[in-house]
Write a protein that holds these residues in place. Structure first.
Motif, PDB file in Angstrom:
ATOM      1  N   PRO A 105      -8.886   2.967  -3.987  1.00 15.12           N
ATOM      2  CA  PRO A 105      -8.198   2.498  -5.228  1.00 15.12           C
ATOM      3  C   PRO A 105      -7.725   1.080  -5.328  1.00 15.12           C
ATOM      4  CG  PRO A 105      -6.562   3.355  -3.877  1.00 15.12           C
ATOM      5  CD  PRO A 105      -7.820   3.761  -3.292  1.00 15.12           C
ATOM      6  N   GLU A 106      -7.843   0.222  -4.513  1.00 10.94           N
ATOM      7  CA  GLU A 106      -7.883  -1.359  -4.475  1.00 10.94           C
ATOM      8  C   GLU A 106      -9.098  -2.146  -4.219  1.00 10.94           C
ATOM      9  OE1 GLU A 106      -3.287  -1.057  -2.547  1.00 10.94           O
ATOM     10  OE2 GLU A 106      -5.214  -0.332  -1.264  1.00 10.94           O
ATOM     11  N   ASP A 107      -9.457  -2.787  -5.125  1.00 11.01           N
ATOM     12  CA  ASP A 107     -10.559  -3.800  -4.797  1.00 11.01           C
ATOM     13  C   ASP A 107     -10.351  -4.839  -3.713  1.00 11.01           C
ATOM     14  OD1 ASP A 107     -11.497  -3.797  -8.523  1.00 11.01           O
ATOM     15  OD2 ASP A 107     -12.028  -2.344  -6.820  1.00 11.01           O
ATOM     16  N   GLN A 108      -9.002  -5.161  -3.606  1.00  7.99           N
ATOM     17  CA  GLN A 108      -8.838  -6.200  -2.953  1.00  7.99           C
ATOM     18  C   GLN A 108      -7.337  -5.949  -2.464  1.00  7.99           C
ATOM     19  OE1 GLN A 108      -9.963 -10.108  -4.003  1.00  7.99           O
ATOM     20  NE2 GLN A 108      -8.052 -11.049  -3.204  1.00  7.99           N
ATOM     21  N   VAL A 109      -7.197  -6.348  -1.149  1.00  3.51           N
ATOM     22  CA  VAL A 109      -5.875  -6.144  -0.379  1.00  3.51           C
ATOM     23  C   VAL A 109      -5.647  -7.435   0.323  1.00  3.51           C
ATOM     24  CG1 VAL A 109      -4.439  -5.300   1.493  1.00  3.51           C
ATOM     25  CG2 VAL A 109      -5.903  -3.726   0.105  1.00  3.51           C
ATOM     26  N   ASN A 110      -4.434  -8.255  -0.192  1.00  2.00           N
ATOM     27  CA  ASN A 110      -4.268  -9.428   0.513  1.00  2.00           C
ATOM     28  C   ASN A 110      -2.979  -9.245   1.271  1.00  2.00           C
ATOM     29  OD1 ASN A 110      -5.889 -10.993  -1.004  1.00  2.00           O
ATOM     30  ND2 ASN A 110      -4.549 -10.693  -2.745  1.00  2.00           N
ATOM     31  N   VAL A 111      -2.835  -9.718   2.701  1.00  2.00           N
ATOM     32  CA  VAL A 111      -2.038  -9.686   3.570  1.00  2.00           C
ATOM     33  C   VAL A 111      -1.683 -11.031   4.533  1.00  2.00           C
ATOM     34  CG1 VAL A 111      -3.077  -8.554   5.445  1.00  2.00           C
ATOM     35  CG2 VAL A 111      -0.993  -8.065   5.332  1.00  2.00           C
ATOM     36  N   ALA A 112      -0.319 -11.343   4.831  1.00  2.00           N
ATOM     37  CA  ALA A 112      -0.522 -12.524   5.700  1.00  2.00           C
ATOM     38  C   ALA A 112      -0.613 -11.942   7.169  1.00  2.00           C
ATOM     39  CB  ALA A 112       0.994 -12.889   5.544  1.00  2.00           C
ATOM     40  N   GLU A 113      -1.131 -13.008   7.988  1.00  2.00           N
ATOM     41  CA  GLU A 113      -1.433 -12.522   9.215  1.00  2.00           C
ATOM     42  C   GLU A 113       0.031 -12.473   9.889  1.00  2.00           C
ATOM     43  OE1 GLU A 113      -2.696 -16.058  11.491  1.00  2.00           O
ATOM     44  OE2 GLU A 113      -3.945 -14.922  12.943  1.00  2.00           O
ATOM     45  N   GLY A 114      -0.161 -11.462  11.055  1.00  2.00           N
ATOM     46  CA  GLY A 114       1.031 -10.999  11.518  1.00  2.00           C
ATOM     47  C   GLY A 114       1.470  -9.681  10.941  1.00  2.00           C
ATOM     48  N   ASN A 115       1.295  -9.568   9.584  1.00  2.00           N
ATOM     49  CA  ASN A 115       1.831  -8.587   8.818  1.00  2.00           C
ATOM     50  C   ASN A 115       0.975  -7.184   8.995  1.00  2.00           C
ATOM     51  OD1 ASN A 115       4.078 -10.000   8.192  1.00  2.00           O
ATOM     52  ND2 ASN A 115       3.518  -9.959   5.918  1.00  2.00           N
ATOM     53  N   PRO A 116       1.801  -5.945   8.740  1.00  2.00           N
ATOM     54  CA  PRO A 116       0.935  -4.804   8.887  1.00  2.00           C
ATOM     55  C   PRO A 116       0.163  -4.464   7.828  1.00  2.00           C
ATOM     56  CG  PRO A 116       3.223  -4.324   8.347  1.00  2.00           C
ATOM     57  CD  PRO A 116       3.188  -5.782   8.449  1.00  2.00           C
ATOM     58  N   LEU A 117      -1.115  -3.825   7.821  1.00  2.00           N
ATOM     59  CA  LEU A 117      -1.878  -3.885   6.716  1.00  2.00           C
ATOM     60  C   LEU A 117      -2.064  -2.194   6.411  1.00  2.00           C
ATOM     61  CD1 LEU A 117      -5.313  -3.205   7.449  1.00  2.00           C
ATOM     62  CD2 LEU A 117      -5.129  -5.330   8.435  1.00  2.00           C
ATOM     63  N   THR A 118      -2.525  -2.163   5.278  1.00  2.00           N
ATOM     64  CA  THR A 118      -3.162  -0.561   4.921  1.00  2.00           C
ATOM     65  C   THR A 118      -4.174  -0.807   3.765  1.00  2.00           C
ATOM     66  OG1 THR A 118      -0.648   0.299   5.172  1.00  2.00           O
ATOM     67  CG2 THR A 118      -2.477   1.657   3.792  1.00  2.00           C
ATOM     68  N   VAL A 119      -5.434  -0.149   4.037  1.00  2.00           N
ATOM     69  CA  VAL A 119      -6.390  -0.137   2.905  1.00  2.00           C
ATOM     70  C   VAL A 119      -6.506   1.308   2.735  1.00  2.00           C
ATOM     71  CG1 VAL A 119      -8.639  -0.523   2.671  1.00  2.00           C
ATOM     72  CG2 VAL A 119      -7.401  -1.965   4.215  1.00  2.00           C
ATOM     73  N   LYS A 120      -6.314   1.784   1.591  1.00  2.00           N
ATOM     74  CA  LYS A 120      -6.220   3.100   1.282  1.00  2.00           C
ATOM     75  C   LYS A 120      -7.425   3.743   0.841  1.00  2.00           C
ATOM     76  CE  LYS A 120      -1.451   2.428  -1.070  1.00  2.00           C
ATOM     77  NZ  LYS A 120      -0.884   2.421  -2.188  1.00  2.00           N
ATOM     78  N   CYS A 121      -7.476   5.366   0.935  1.00  2.00           N
ATOM     79  CA  CYS A 121      -8.638   5.918   0.748  1.00  2.00           C
ATOM     80  C   CYS A 121      -8.120   7.296   0.518  1.00  2.00           C
ATOM     81  CB  CYS A 121      -9.606   6.139   1.859  1.00  2.00           C
ATOM     82  SG  CYS A 121     -10.957   7.141   1.927  1.00  2.00           S
ATOM     83  N   THR A 122      -8.775   7.831  -0.792  1.00  2.00           N
ATOM     84  CA  THR A 122      -8.529   9.473  -0.907  1.00  2.00           C
ATOM     85  C   THR A 122      -9.851  10.040  -1.075  1.00  2.00           C
ATOM     86  OG1 THR A 122      -8.469   9.044  -3.312  1.00  2.00           O
ATOM     87  CG2 THR A 122      -6.382   9.001  -1.934  1.00  2.00           C
ATOM     88  N   TYR A 123     -10.097  11.397  -0.884  1.00  2.00           N
ATOM     89  CA  TYR A 123     -11.262  11.929  -0.935  1.00  2.00           C
ATOM     90  C   TYR A 123     -11.019  13.389  -1.551  1.00  2.00           C
ATOM     91  CZ  TYR A 123      -9.059  14.966   2.603  1.00  2.00           C
ATOM     92  OH  TYR A 123      -8.490  15.666   3.404  1.00  2.00           O
TER      93      TYR A 123
END
Lengths: 116, 115
Positions: free
Chosen positions: B7-25
């Motif tokens: 659902p997200e074209d782009q995700v921005n996160v600061a170094e050291g922070n947790p990241l999540t990239v979403k996927c549904t199927y």
């Protein structure tokens, strides 16, 4: 590092040229694939070979002609291409055909094709 | 028919922070789920996959993904992002019941990790 090797890395060809892309894997995989990828888009399946036989052709124009000489090699012959065929062409392989369990598809680094 | 959505074209996160990239199927039967990463001018690299078993799958480079059957999701996560994680991420799904068993790729999510 990928164990699927593709040559050449870059290819520029005219619309009347005949050229080939080559792919090799030595993982003993029995399924091999060609994908086409445009910039910032997902890869699009073109062909699947399973046990050296063509099992899937995703209605690809005949100017693209795949060949699987043996279980380790996969070629893509190119003839009379159009500028819109310019893309990254990815070769991939998996242990067995896609339908068999959760086989992972491993990709090569790709061949950048520019048609002028 | 099977499908996968990022659902997200782009995700921005600061170094050291947790990241999540979403996927549904959406698939018939049990899904096989995959994550790949693509660095600029490179091929796709396999990160991890879910076939069966534990819902939390660990993969390469410190990435993990959680399979959630009720939400039909397979989100990619990392506890602490690195600038070098900046790349294009693809989720892929293969259905367990339908004929053909082709691998379907999501549209991709571009991850930017800022120093």
């Amino acid at each position: 590092d990928t164990e699927v090797t593709q040559t050449p890395k870059h290819l520029v060809m005219g619309m009347t040229n005949k050229k080939s892309l080559k792919c090799e894997q030595h993982m003993g995989h029995r399924a091999m694939y060609w994908y086409k990828q445009k910039a910032k888009k997902p890869p699009e399946l073109m062909f699947v070979y399973s046990y050296e036989k063509l099992s899937i052709n995703e209605s690809v124009p005949s100017r693209f002609s795949p060949e699987c000489p043996n279980s380790s090699l996969l070629n893509l012959h190119l003839h009379a291409l159009q500028p819109e065929d310019s893309a990254l062409y990815l070769c991939a392989s998996s242990q067995g055909p896609q339908g068999a369990s959760g086989n992972t598809i491993y990709f090569g680094e790709g061949s950048w094709l520019t048609v002028v | 028919a099977q499908s996968v959505a990022q659902p997200e074209d782009q995700v921005n996160v600061a170094e050291g922070n947790p990241l999540t990239v979403k996927c549904t199927y959406s698939v018939s039967g049990n899904p096989y789920l995959f994550w790949y990463v693509q660095y600029p001018n490179r091929g796709l690299q396999f990160l991890l996959k879910y076939i069966t078993g534990d819902n939390l799958v660990k993969g390469s480079y410190g990435f993990e993904a959680e399979f959630n059957k009720s939400q039909t999701s397979f989100h990619l996560k990392k506890p602490s992002a690195l600038v070098s994680d900046s790349a294009l991420y693809f989720c892929a799904v293969r259905g367990g019941n339908t004929g053909g068993f082709k691998t379907i790729f999501g549209a991709g999510t571009r991850l930017f990790v800022k120093a």
